[in-house]
Design a protein around this motif. Structure first.
Motif, PDB file in Angstrom:
ATOM      1  N   THR A  73       0.035   7.249  -1.035  1.00 52.21           N
ATOM      2  CA  THR A  73       0.610   6.999  -2.364  1.00 52.21           C
ATOM      3  C   THR A  73       0.920   8.302  -3.095  1.00 52.21           C
ATOM      4  O   THR A  73       1.697   8.308  -4.031  1.00 52.21           O
TER       5      THR A  73
ATOM      6  N   ARG B 181     -12.311   4.734   0.245  1.00 49.01           N
ATOM      7  CA  ARG B 181     -12.809   5.268  -1.015  1.00 49.01           C
ATOM      8  C   ARG B 181     -12.549   6.770  -1.110  1.00 49.01           C
ATOM      9  O   ARG B 181     -12.111   7.282  -2.138  1.00 49.01           O
TER      10      ARG B 181
ATOM     11  N   SER C  91      -9.040   7.358  -1.997  1.00 49.81           N
ATOM     12  CA  SER C  91      -8.555   6.712  -3.214  1.00 49.81           C
ATOM     13  C   SER C  91      -7.789   7.692  -4.094  1.00 49.81           C
ATOM     14  O   SER C  91      -8.227   8.801  -4.326  1.00 49.81           O
ATOM     15  N   GLY C  92      -6.633   7.259  -4.573  1.00 47.65           N
ATOM     16  CA  GLY C  92      -5.813   8.130  -5.409  1.00 47.65           C
ATOM     17  C   GLY C  92      -4.717   8.815  -4.604  1.00 47.65           C
ATOM     18  O   GLY C  92      -3.689   9.179  -5.158  1.00 47.65           O
TER      19      GLY C  92
ATOM     20  N   ALA D 194      -3.726   4.280  -0.119  1.00 43.25           N
ATOM     21  CA  ALA D 194      -4.193   2.944  -0.487  1.00 43.25           C
ATOM     22  C   ALA D 194      -4.113   2.065   0.754  1.00 43.25           C
ATOM     23  O   ALA D 194      -3.151   2.143   1.527  1.00 43.25           O
ATOM     24  N   MET D 195      -5.124   1.240   0.933  1.00 46.98           N
ATOM     25  CA  MET D 195      -5.124   0.377   2.102  1.00 46.98           C
ATOM     26  C   MET D 195      -3.968  -0.611   1.986  1.00 46.98           C
ATOM     27  O   MET D 195      -3.755  -1.211   0.943  1.00 46.98           O
ATOM     28  N   ARG D 196      -3.212  -0.736   3.057  1.00 45.99           N
ATOM     29  CA  ARG D 196      -2.050  -1.627   3.064  1.00 45.99           C
ATOM     30  C   ARG D 196      -2.457  -2.987   3.614  1.00 45.99           C
ATOM     31  O   ARG D 196      -2.110  -4.024   3.085  1.00 45.99           O
ATOM     32  N   TRP D 197      -3.192  -2.970   4.701  1.00 44.85           N
ATOM     33  CA  TRP D 197      -3.745  -4.204   5.248  1.00 44.85           C
ATOM     34  C   TRP D 197      -4.917  -3.844   6.135  1.00 44.85           C
ATOM     35  O   TRP D 197      -5.112  -2.678   6.481  1.00 44.85           O
TER      36      TRP D 197
END
Lengths: 376, 419
Positions: free
Chosen positions: B78, B196, B199-200, B203-206
């Motif tokens: 991201t 975790r 994070s930032g 991001a987990m997509r699936w």
């Protein structure tokens, strides 16, 4: 409302822990920048700090186990209390932990070694001015945040008086218009309100939060009357009680004792509120005014970071930059729904947008969770 | 299902008696075992609490013995900042090293006023043969991070294939993490902590959990059964067969990207089985679909699981015993110019779908030297004609370049990607 995040019990416990630790910082990430390094080699015979004496301040203990079979950890203690430790160091592994230590006599302990203790001495630091300036910054941060709390609760009372008057006058349209803006003052400081036992549930419980047999009171009961029932019949006593509870909150806030790390963790709590009940559209299920609460929670967290910014900038400027960028992302998402006098109905938010906002809010909350150990 | 499939299975029904004759033929043709019999029935080949070395020439979790449990996650990057991505991959490497050793992720987990660095649920559990394998998706090599020139030619998105019923929320991803362990909590702990840490920036997509291995990837392992009750993948490549691994799985000098040598390509497909329909299909038809006996796992032309299938043997009706659209015929190296892939999949279930049907099947994972020449043509072929298609649908898909292994703690996944 959620289970109390900043209960008065934890306030007391945190304060006590600070006294015991005399300076009270313990983190691998925190304080390690510029920290003096102390080597601790673990063997089956024993362990000792090298050097065995250091000046007060941030100290990073680097524990290594080359071939000790029986000993797999090292701890630093004062008066029998563990201040920091590294565990699970099987042969070949090493690890570090950082402590901010005041002058005094400490013990390095490695359980199961033939000689399991050695002394470690901390002497007064020569230039203690930097620490003093940080302390002054933090004291001023706490005072600023306290003033913010008092201002928000005073405005909450003033707004609630108007809202309650509209409810009691049976003016549905006016009460509806005042509902979300009034609650915003509450949502900005909610973690602090949660520290006062029953006050939060009395003011802000959703119907499913209420135990069978208990009476449902507060904002959301009136929300249901306004939007779902379309009638304010019999809500007078609920309105009166809401005002009483809000005034009670305002007076209690003046007595609250805050530590800087509580302000930081309160900001995390505010964003957890967003992720848990605002993004799901669960909080304001009758009025769909969730975005107002969302914005208020974020504003409350922003205020917490702003008051802590001087210290945070000194400790970890990169983290502050990251946090500021993440606030910007969240606010950009929110601004898509801004209207002339507030926010759109929550149903305007699509599933894709909810997912994006969740990712943004979680990223910000994760960064904010790193603040408390830096400033404590 | 296609018309061809239906016709051939009616034909099979007519020739039930012939199957016995076919088995007889197969018995005559019992050749040397393609694989030695399994010395450790049902075993995973490694002790439950064992450590699998994270460092090595190749990444662990590919040619190493397949564990029983899977936690798999695809991530989107991201951030637009290449340095932030570099930091994530560096931190992920350190965390993966720690977790595969059975110790908490780096950072303090004992500061009362800070969230613990490690989430803690794997504390006290042995690593249970944990492996953490990383992969980079085609989408990572766009203009965002200046990686376009490092994209291997073999790393192309999987094209649309016959039989696809892909759900967009289960497809692709810039990064992938495959965590395998014999303890499901140890495997889950990995993707939770890496998510975790990232994070930032990511991001987990699936994500997908697998509860049981469906492949043997070591000579120490027996062939497990898939959720259809069949042994599938009897003739899978075994990690010990280094010649086959070098030929079919590991990237070599043929690659246009030096950094990928010793690496491989991971293709995943979430293959949902239409369990309710399958379970009411009669046994002979189930066996015809696979081309194997359900009980023994032997090809319909043999009596032992490891008998080499005889694709020419004919029954009394003049048709081949192993049907033209049988799964094993279509995927066999003999019928694909020697083409083969290393399969390392897991059974999954995600409860029931919104109309009350079981959502369960095979989370197919395969490793290969070049998906354009291996998985894609193979699936293009079987996706059209395989009798199995009547009972499955592909609902998720992805392809990632898995870099080679890291030699020691001085190098990270970020170094491999960015050079």
């Amino acid at each position: 409302m959620t289970a109390a995040r900043l209960t008065t019990a934890t306030v007391a416990a945190a304060a006590a822990a600070c006294l015991i630790l005399t300076g009270c910082s313990n983190s691998d990430d925190a304080a390690s920048a510029g920290a003096k390094k102390i080597a601790v080699k673990v063997t089956d015979q024993g362990c000792a700090a090298e050097p065995a004496t250091a000046e007060a301040g941030a100290l990073t203990f680097e524990v290594t186990n080359t071939d000790a079979k029986r000993v797999t950890e090292a701890e630093v203690l004062k008066d029998g209390k563990i201040l920091g430790e590294k565990e699970n160091l099987t042969p070949g592994l090493s690890g570090t932990f950082t402590l901010r230590l005041e002058p005094g006599e400490y013990v390095v302990l490695c359980p199961n070694a033939a000689t399991d203790q050695s002394p470690f001495t901390v002497t007064a630091a020569k230039g203690a001015t930097a620490a003093a300036s940080v302390d002054a910054d933090l004291a001023s941060s706490v005072a600023t945040y306290k003033a913010y709390l008092e201002d928000q609760t005073a405005q909450l009372t003033a707004q609630t008086e108007k809202f309650v008057a509209a409810v009691k006058a049976g003016d549905v349209a006016k009460a509806k218009a005042l509902f979300a803006p009034t609650r915003a003052y509450y949502e900005r400081i909610e973690p602090v309100a949660e520290s006062f036992g029953d006050l939060d549930p009395q003011i802000d419980a959703r119907v499913n939060d209420v135990d069978p047999g208990d009476e449902w009171t507060g904002f959301h009961k009136l929300e249901k009357a306004l939007w779902a029932d379309g009638s304010l019949d019999g809500t007078g006593p609920v309105a009166d009680k809401l005002l009483t509870d809000v005034k009670d909150l305002e007076s209690k806030v003046t007595t609250v004792e805050l530590a800087p790390e509580q302000i930081a963790n309160g900001a995390v709590g505010l964003l957890d509120e967003v992720a848990k009940s605002k993004i799901t559209g669960e909080e304001d299920r009758y009025s769909h005014t969730d975005l107002w609460d969302f914005a208020a929670n974020v504003a409350g967290a922003r205020e917490a970071v702003d008051v802590l910014a001087p210290t945070l900038r000194a400790k970890d400027a990169a983290l502050l930059t990251t946090i500021n960028g993440q606030f910007k992302d969240v606010l950009a998402s929110l601004s898509q729904y801004q209207t002339a006098d507030g926010y759109e109905d929550y149903s305007a938010v699509t599933d894709d947008q909810r997912r994006t906002m969740t990712t943004q809010v979680n990223a910000l909350a994760e960064s904010l969770s790193k603040v408390a150990p830096l400033i404590a | 299902m296609t018309e061809t499939g239906r016709i051939s299975r009616r034909r099979f029904l007519g020739g039930l008696g012939a199957a016995g004759a076919g088995a007889g033929l197969g018995a005559v043709a019992v050749a040397a075992h393609a694989q030695p019999p399994d010395p450790v029935p049902g075993g995973s080949g490694v002790g439950a609490g064992a450590r699998v070395d994270f460092h090595g020439v190749h990444q662990a979790g590919i040619g190493t013995a397949s564990q029983d449990r899977l936690a798999f996650a695809a991530f989107d990057v991201t951030t637009k900042d290449a340095d932030a991505l570099r930091r994530v991959l560096t931190d992920w490497t350190a965390a993966a090293v720690a977790m595969t050793r059975g110790v908490p992720v780096p950072g303090s987990s004992s500061d009362p006023i800070a969230p613990p660095a490690d989430t803690g649920e794997a504390r006290g559990l042995p690593p249970s043969a944990l492996t953490v394998t990383v992969g980079f998706g085609p989408s990572l090599f766009d203009e965002r991070f200046g990686l376009a020139s490092r994209r291997p030619a073999a790393l192309e998105p999987i094209p649309a294939l016959p039989g696809d019923e892909l759900q967009p929320q289960r497809v692709g991803g810039d990064l992938v993490i495959q965590a395998c362990s014999n303890d499901p909590q140890v495997a889950f702990h990995v993707i939770r902590n890496l998510a975790r840490i990232g994070s930032g920036s990511v991001a987990m997509r699936w994500s997908q959990l697998g509860f049981g291995r469906t492949s043997a990837t070591s000579v120490t392992q027996s062939t497990p059964r898939n959720l259809m009750g069949f042994k599938d993948g009897t003739r899978n490549i075994r990690g010990e067969d280094t010649a086959a691994m070098d030929k079919h799985v590991w990237v070599g000098d043929e690659s246009d990207q030096d950094w990928m040598r010793g690496g491989t390509y991971l293709v995943s497909r979430r293959i949902r089985m239409l369990v309710e329909s399958w379970d009411r299909d009669y046994l002979a038809d189930q066996q015809a679909v696979f081309g194997r006996h359900k009980d023994s796992g032997a090809p319909l032309t043999g009596t032992d699981e490891f008998d080499v299938p005889d694709y020419h043997a004919k029954g009394a009706d003049g048709e081949t015993v192993i049907a033209q659209d049988a799964h094993i015929r279509l995927v066999s190296p003999e019928n694909n110019d020697g083409l083969t892939i290393l399969r390392r999949g897991f059974s999954y279930t995600d409860g029931i779908d919104d109309i009350g049907l079981l959502d369960a099947g095979l989370f197919f994972i395969a490793f290969q030297q070049d998906p354009r020449k291996q998985f894609v043509p193979l699936q293009r072929k079987i996706g059209r004609v395989d009798a199995l298609n009547e009972y499955i649908k592909h609902t998720g898909s992805g392809v990632w370049a898995c870099p080679p292994g890291l030699p020691d703690d001085t190098r990270t996944w970020a170094d491999q990607l960015f050079a």
